[in-house]
Design an enzyme around this catalytic site. Structure first.
Site, PDB file in Angstrom:
ATOM      1  N   PRO A 132       0.782  -1.238   0.000  1.00  0.00           N
ATOM      2  CA  PRO A 132       0.000   0.000   0.000  1.00  0.00           C
ATOM      3  C   PRO A 132       0.817   1.294   0.000  1.00  0.00           C
ATOM      4  O   PRO A 132       0.812   2.064   0.968  1.00  0.00           O
ATOM      5  CB  PRO A 132      -0.822  -0.140   1.276  1.00  0.00           C
ATOM      6  CG  PRO A 132       0.071  -0.914   2.197  1.00  0.00           C
ATOM      7  CD  PRO A 132       0.790  -1.892   1.302  1.00  0.00           C
ATOM      8  N   CYS A 133       1.484   1.580  -1.105  1.00  0.00           N
ATOM      9  CA  CYS A 133       2.328   2.766  -1.175  1.00  0.00           C
ATOM     10  C   CYS A 133       1.522   4.065  -1.108  1.00  0.00           C
ATOM     11  O   CYS A 133       2.082   5.124  -0.813  1.00  0.00           O
ATOM     12  CB  CYS A 133       3.214   2.723  -2.412  1.00  0.00           C
ATOM     13  SG  CYS A 133       2.324   2.486  -3.946  1.00  0.00           S
TER      14      CYS A 133
END
Length: 176
Positions: A132-133
């Site tokens: 989940p950047c």
């Protein structure tokens, strides 16, 4: 499987279509259409819309967007340098609804002054949403770059924060 037996498919999301890719080791990619640093499936990849891992990845993404999951349980096999892999591993530890700064991730991977390098590695993350950047922010909490586009980043953070009105506003033009 070798690189020549990498498989891919497409799946729909509320934020637009994604390309999913896997090899014998696991999921190697999940990219939004038009995402920076991804021009589409490689010529030697085979399309397989019935591949079990790709189907499971699409099911978990659908359940995540429906609010029935807060994380993913998939074998991941991103391709990158040792530094990129360390950054992506650290990003994967950021829980839903939380954010961390690039500097905090740099500290966690043992390179406290490398926040710009962390940003570059984050931009090259091949497994969007699952790693989940979108949960990384600037030092002061500011929204900074996202390879999938800042509108998607805003939408994802609003979704995770349980802000349906912001989610609706943010997604209004993104998936179109």
């Amino acid at each position: 499987m070798t690189a020549a037996t990498t498989v891919w498919t497409r799946c729909a999301t509320p934020l637009g279509p994604m390309v999913l890719a896997a090899d014998a080791e696991g999921v190697i990619g999940a990219w939004f259409d038009g995402q920076k640093h991804f021009d589409g499936p490689e010529p030697d990849w085979g399309r397989d819309d019935a591949h079990p891992l790709l189907c499971e990845t699409a099911r978990q993404l659908e359940a995540w967007f429906a609010g029935r999951r807060t994380g993913f349980d998939l074998p991941l096999a991103p391709r990158g340098t040792p530094f990129q892999l360390a950054v992506w591993h650290e990003i994967a530890r950021v829980g839903q609804g939380r954010t961390r700064s690039y500097g905090e991730v740099a500290q966690a991977v043992g390179r406290p002054t490398a926040f710009r390098a962390v940003g570059a590695a984050t931009g090259l993350n091949p497994i969007s949403l699952i790693i989940p950047c979108h949960r990384l922010v600037g030092r002061n909490g500011a929204l900074t770059g996202y390879a999938g586009g800042l509108d998607r980043k805003r939408a994802l953070l609003a979704f995770e924060a349980g802000q349906p009105a912001l989610w609706a506003d943010a997604t209004a033009g993104v998936a179109a």
